[in-house]
Design a protein around this motif. Structure first.
Motif, PDB file in Angstrom:
ATOM      1  N   SER A   1     -16.987   0.695 -46.753  1.00  0.00           N
ATOM      2  CA  SER A   1     -16.953   2.011 -46.121  1.00  0.00           C
ATOM      3  C   SER A   1     -16.358   3.056 -47.053  1.00  0.00           C
ATOM      4  CB  SER A   1     -16.158   1.951 -44.817  1.00  0.00           C
ATOM      5  OG  SER A   1     -16.154   3.203 -44.167  1.00  0.00           O
ATOM      6  N   CYS A   2     -15.249   2.714 -47.690  1.00  0.00           N
ATOM      7  CA  CYS A   2     -14.599   3.667 -48.593  1.00  0.00           C
ATOM      8  C   CYS A   2     -15.475   4.007 -49.789  1.00  0.00           C
ATOM      9  CB  CYS A   2     -13.261   3.121 -49.077  1.00  0.00           C
ATOM     10  SG  CYS A   2     -11.957   3.116 -47.818  1.00  0.00           S
ATOM     11  N   LEU A   3     -16.255   3.049 -50.264  1.00  0.00           N
ATOM     12  CA  LEU A   3     -17.093   3.278 -51.436  1.00  0.00           C
ATOM     13  C   LEU A   3     -18.378   4.024 -51.113  1.00  0.00           C
ATOM     14  CD1 LEU A   3     -16.667  -0.152 -53.278  1.00  0.00           C
ATOM     15  CD2 LEU A   3     -15.654   2.049 -53.907  1.00  0.00           C
ATOM     16  N   HIS A   4     -18.751   4.045 -49.826  1.00  0.00           N
ATOM     17  CA  HIS A   4     -19.952   4.768 -49.414  1.00  0.00           C
ATOM     18  C   HIS A   4     -19.659   6.265 -49.373  1.00  0.00           C
ATOM     19  CE1 HIS A   4     -23.305   6.155 -46.909  1.00  0.00           C
ATOM     20  NE2 HIS A   4     -23.929   5.036 -47.250  1.00  0.00           N
ATOM     21  N   ALA A   5     -20.630   7.072 -49.755  1.00  0.00           N
ATOM     22  CA  ALA A   5     -20.415   8.520 -49.839  1.00  0.00           C
ATOM     23  C   ALA A   5     -19.990   9.127 -48.508  1.00  0.00           C
ATOM     24  CB  ALA A   5     -21.686   9.205 -50.344  1.00  0.00           C
ATOM     25  N   LYS A   6     -20.522   8.620 -47.376  1.00  0.00           N
ATOM     26  CA  LYS A   6     -20.206   9.204 -46.077  1.00  0.00           C
ATOM     27  C   LYS A   6     -19.246   8.365 -45.244  1.00  0.00           C
ATOM     28  CE  LYS A   6     -23.130  11.326 -43.489  1.00  0.00           C
ATOM     29  NZ  LYS A   6     -22.419  12.619 -43.491  1.00  0.00           N
ATOM     30  N   GLY A   7     -18.986   7.135 -45.649  1.00  0.00           N
ATOM     31  CA  GLY A   7     -18.150   6.259 -44.830  1.00  0.00           C
ATOM     32  C   GLY A   7     -16.680   6.639 -44.860  1.00  0.00           C
ATOM     33  N   ASN A   8     -16.024   6.557 -43.707  1.00  0.00           N
ATOM     34  CA  ASN A   8     -14.568   6.763 -43.695  1.00  0.00           C
ATOM     35  C   ASN A   8     -13.857   5.784 -42.778  1.00  0.00           C
ATOM     36  OD1 ASN A   8     -15.140   7.906 -41.123  1.00  0.00           O
ATOM     37  ND2 ASN A   8     -13.456   9.369 -41.327  1.00  0.00           N
ATOM     38  N   CYS A   9     -14.600   4.832 -42.206  1.00  0.00           N
ATOM     39  CA  CYS A   9     -13.969   3.819 -41.349  1.00  0.00           C
ATOM     40  C   CYS A   9     -13.562   2.636 -42.230  1.00  0.00           C
ATOM     41  CB  CYS A   9     -14.921   3.376 -40.240  1.00  0.00           C
ATOM     42  SG  CYS A   9     -14.167   2.246 -39.048  1.00  0.00           S
ATOM     43  N   CYS A  10     -12.462   2.819 -42.955  1.00  0.00           N
ATOM     44  CA  CYS A  10     -11.967   1.791 -43.871  1.00  0.00           C
ATOM     45  C   CYS A  10     -11.855   0.444 -43.152  1.00  0.00           C
ATOM     46  CB  CYS A  10     -10.600   2.213 -44.412  1.00  0.00           C
ATOM     47  SG  CYS A  10      -9.820   1.005 -45.508  1.00  0.00           S
ATOM     48  N   LEU A  11     -12.271  -0.611 -43.820  1.00  0.00           N
ATOM     49  CA  LEU A  11     -12.267  -1.932 -43.194  1.00  0.00           C
ATOM     50  C   LEU A  11     -10.866  -2.492 -42.997  1.00  0.00           C
ATOM     51  CD1 LEU A  11     -15.374  -3.586 -44.893  1.00  0.00           C
ATOM     52  CD2 LEU A  11     -15.226  -2.226 -42.794  1.00  0.00           C
ATOM     53  N   LYS A  12      -9.855  -1.791 -43.490  1.00  0.00           N
ATOM     54  CA  LYS A  12      -8.471  -2.207 -43.250  1.00  0.00           C
ATOM     55  C   LYS A  12      -7.842  -1.426 -42.086  1.00  0.00           C
ATOM     56  CE  LYS A  12      -7.226  -4.100 -47.767  1.00  0.00           C
ATOM     57  NZ  LYS A  12      -8.534  -4.154 -48.397  1.00  0.00           N
ATOM     58  N   GLU A  13      -8.665  -0.714 -41.308  1.00  0.00           N
ATOM     59  CA  GLU A  13      -8.147   0.048 -40.164  1.00  0.00           C
ATOM     60  C   GLU A  13      -7.698  -0.902 -39.047  1.00  0.00           C
ATOM     61  OE1 GLU A  13      -9.654   0.219 -36.976  1.00  0.00           O
ATOM     62  OE2 GLU A  13     -11.263  -1.146 -37.542  1.00  0.00           O
ATOM     63  N   ASP A  14      -6.832  -0.366 -38.175  1.00  0.00           N
ATOM     64  CA  ASP A  14      -6.387  -1.135 -37.012  1.00  0.00           C
ATOM     65  C   ASP A  14      -6.414  -0.247 -35.765  1.00  0.00           C
ATOM     66  OD1 ASP A  14      -5.390  -3.556 -35.822  1.00  0.00           O
ATOM     67  OD2 ASP A  14      -3.424  -2.585 -35.641  1.00  0.00           O
ATOM     68  N   ALA A  15      -7.412   0.657 -35.723  1.00  0.00           N
ATOM     69  CA  ALA A  15      -7.470   1.612 -34.618  1.00  0.00           C
ATOM     70  C   ALA A  15      -8.547   1.281 -33.592  1.00  0.00           C
ATOM     71  CB  ALA A  15      -7.715   3.023 -35.165  1.00  0.00           C
ATOM     72  N   ILE A  16      -9.575   0.573 -33.987  1.00  0.00           N
ATOM     73  CA  ILE A  16     -10.687   0.329 -33.064  1.00  0.00           C
ATOM     74  C   ILE A  16     -10.403  -0.866 -32.159  1.00  0.00           C
ATOM     75  CG2 ILE A  16     -13.142  -0.256 -32.924  1.00  0.00           C
ATOM     76  CD1 ILE A  16     -13.537   1.390 -35.478  1.00  0.00           C
ATOM     77  N   SER A  17      -9.904  -1.942 -32.708  1.00  0.00           N
ATOM     78  CA  SER A  17      -9.471  -3.104 -31.903  1.00  0.00           C
ATOM     79  C   SER A  17      -8.082  -3.506 -32.387  1.00  0.00           C
ATOM     80  CB  SER A  17     -10.449  -4.269 -32.054  1.00  0.00           C
ATOM     81  OG  SER A  17     -11.727  -3.927 -31.582  1.00  0.00           O
ATOM     82  N   PRO A  18      -7.053  -2.769 -31.980  1.00  0.00           N
ATOM     83  CA  PRO A  18      -5.722  -2.913 -32.592  1.00  0.00           C
ATOM     84  C   PRO A  18      -5.078  -4.280 -32.379  1.00  0.00           C
ATOM     85  CG  PRO A  18      -5.887  -0.883 -31.290  1.00  0.00           C
ATOM     86  CD  PRO A  18      -7.074  -1.714 -30.948  1.00  0.00           C
ATOM     87  N   VAL A  19      -4.455  -4.792 -33.459  1.00  0.00           N
ATOM     88  CA  VAL A  19      -3.645  -6.002 -33.354  1.00  0.00           C
ATOM     89  C   VAL A  19      -2.159  -5.655 -33.435  1.00  0.00           C
ATOM     90  CG1 VAL A  19      -5.441  -7.480 -34.289  1.00  0.00           C
ATOM     91  CG2 VAL A  19      -3.765  -6.478 -35.837  1.00  0.00           C
ATOM     92  N   GLY A  20      -1.844  -4.438 -33.887  1.00  0.00           N
ATOM     93  CA  GLY A  20      -0.458  -3.973 -33.890  1.00  0.00           C
ATOM     94  C   GLY A  20       0.435  -4.602 -34.932  1.00  0.00           C
ATOM     95  N   LEU A  21      -0.159  -5.117 -36.006  1.00  0.00           N
ATOM     96  CA  LEU A  21       0.615  -5.777 -37.058  1.00  0.00           C
ATOM     97  C   LEU A  21       0.179  -5.261 -38.423  1.00  0.00           C
ATOM     98  CD1 LEU A  21       0.347  -9.426 -35.683  1.00  0.00           C
ATOM     99  CD2 LEU A  21       2.357  -7.930 -35.528  1.00  0.00           C
ATOM    100  N   MET A  22       1.027  -5.465 -39.414  1.00  0.00           N
ATOM    101  CA  MET A  22       0.675  -5.102 -40.782  1.00  0.00           C
ATOM    102  C   MET A  22      -0.404  -6.064 -41.292  1.00  0.00           C
ATOM    103  SD  MET A  22       2.621  -2.474 -41.211  1.00  0.00           S
ATOM    104  CE  MET A  22       2.928  -2.076 -42.942  1.00  0.00           C
ATOM    105  N   LEU A  23      -0.932  -5.790 -42.467  1.00  0.00           N
ATOM    106  CA  LEU A  23      -2.034  -6.597 -42.991  1.00  0.00           C
ATOM    107  C   LEU A  23      -1.641  -8.057 -43.218  1.00  0.00           C
ATOM    108  CD1 LEU A  23      -3.542  -3.993 -45.476  1.00  0.00           C
ATOM    109  CD2 LEU A  23      -4.720  -4.995 -43.505  1.00  0.00           C
ATOM    110  N   ASP A  24      -0.337  -8.315 -43.398  1.00  0.00           N
ATOM    111  CA  ASP A  24       0.097  -9.709 -43.586  1.00  0.00           C
ATOM    112  C   ASP A  24       0.366 -10.421 -42.267  1.00  0.00           C
ATOM    113  OD1 ASP A  24       2.458  -8.574 -42.746  1.00  0.00           O
ATOM    114  OD2 ASP A  24       3.626  -9.099 -44.517  1.00  0.00           O
ATOM    115  N   GLY A  25       0.064  -9.751 -41.146  1.00  0.00           N
ATOM    116  CA  GLY A  25       0.224 -10.373 -39.827  1.00  0.00           C
ATOM    117  C   GLY A  25       1.620 -10.308 -39.261  1.00  0.00           C
TER     118      GLY A  25
END
Length: 370
Positions: free
Chosen positions: A110-134
């Motif tokens: 997503s970040c590399l696409h010219a129009k994409g902005n939904c970074c695959l490291k987001e936690d807003a669409i289906s939140p788990v509430g934790l940092m990337l290391d869990g």
């Protein structure tokens, strides 16, 4: 506002401070003493100076948008970097920053696409509430506390990944620019980036709250000739006209569906419509308010989880477009600081989204006002 200064006494140590915690739904937030861990590699600890509150957090508190609890809410904030973890290079202690609910890792599809902005490291669409290391960086009463969107700004200190932190102009007033972290770009960008509103066009904005006010500003900046604002709260209509709304409609004043009213007002439907309330009924109304041939409907609202949109496919065959919008299609770390620059140059009016300024201890009053 003077830039905050920090001593080395807190670096690498747990900071004890106040935070507003949502322990359960349908209950007020509790201001508690929390422990905030130091940042790990690739992370930044921030002293939060100001935070906006948002309708999405209302949806969390009423249970229509579930997130793991207990959690520290808040996602559009402004603050000063207190310390950084190993490998962080884009910010340093003392920098003024915005907290971004949508990261930009600059490496994913997503970040590399010219129009994409939904970074695959987001936690807003289906939140788990934790940092990337869990894990989490917050503790309270001996319990781990979740973050929100890997952001959490309703706290005096927060820890975020570097990919979610944007350095901004040192002269920016933090009590004002916090709305540029999410609310303003979401609405403004929906008009200028997602819909690409054209000069002389007719736009319809469903709801006249904060984000929708930014939609109005975006439509006006893009040269819309007519902006129809729709809300059941009569108290919002005068303010909406001051922002640029040309026609105000209260659906409760009509016996027919509001989309039928809009189509009759515009002849064949509007060029652009925007739904940021977060209900299926209003999403359908926004789509049905569009011109059948070339109308564009943009969805910004957060609808209840597991709800479904009843659509007649033939309504799209004629040429209508239905689009989603996340953070106004801005690439967060690259482009949100540019909005701050535009604000500082008085090119955009972000302050019009701010209706009240409250101390942290009145956070629940803030949600009542919202």
């Amino acid at each position: 506002m003077k830039q905050a200064k920090f001593s080395m006494e807190t670096v690498g140590k747990v900071i004890t401070c106040r935070a507003a915690i949502a322990w359960t739904i349908n209950a007020p937030l509790c201001i508690e003493e929390v422990g905030v861990d130091p940042p790990k590699a690739g992370e930044v600890r921030i002293k939060v100076i100001s935070s906006g509150i948002c309708g999405s957090e209302n949806h969390i508190l009423d249970g229509t948008f579930p997130v793991p609890l207990p959690a520290i809410l808040g996602h559009k904030g402004a603050g000063v970097v207190e310390s950084i973890g190993e490998g962080v290079s884009s910010v340093k202690p003392g920098d003024k920053v915005l907290t971004l609910p949508i990261p930009q890792c600059r490496k994913c599809d997503s970040c590399l696409h010219a129009k994409g902005n939904c970074c695959l490291k987001e936690d807003a669409i289906s939140p788990v509430g934790l940092m990337l290391d869990g894990t989490t960086r917050f503790t309270c009463r001996g319990r781990k506390v979740h973050n929100l969107f890997r952001t959490s700004t309703l706290t005096e200190y927060t820890v975020m990944h570097e990919i979610s932190v944007a350095k901004i102009d040192d002269a920016a007033p933090l009590e004002k620019v916090c709305v540029l972290a999410c609310g303003f770009p979401t609405g403004y960008g929906a008009a200028v980036n997602t819909a690409q509103v054209t000069p002389g066009s007719t736009c319809v904005v469903f709801g006249l709250g904060g984000v929708r006010s930014a939609v109005v500003l975006g439509c006006r900046a893009a040269g819309a000739a007519r902006i129809i604002g729709i809300d059941i709260n009569e108290g919002k209509l005068a303010r909406a006209k001051a922002l640029g709304v040309t026609d105000c409609l209260n659906p409760q004043n009509f016996t027919k569906p509001i989309q039928q009213v809009v189509v009759e007002m515009t002849g064949l439907g509007a060029d652009f419509t925007f739904e940021a309330i977060g209900t299926i009924e209003m999403t359908v109304a926004a789509l049905e308010s569009c011109n059948l041939s070339y109308g564009v409907c943009v969805i910004l609202g957060v609808s209840p989880v597991k709800s479904h949109l009843p659509l007649d496919p033939l309504k799209l065959v004629s040429g209508q477009t239905l689009k989603g919008c996340l953070l106004g299609e801005y690439k967060s770390r690259d482009q949100i600081p540019l909005l701050v620059d535009d604000y500082m140059k008085k090119k955009i009016d972000a302050e019009s989204l701010i209706t009240h300024n409250l101390p942290f201890v009145k956070i629940n009053e803030g949600f009542e006002l919202l």
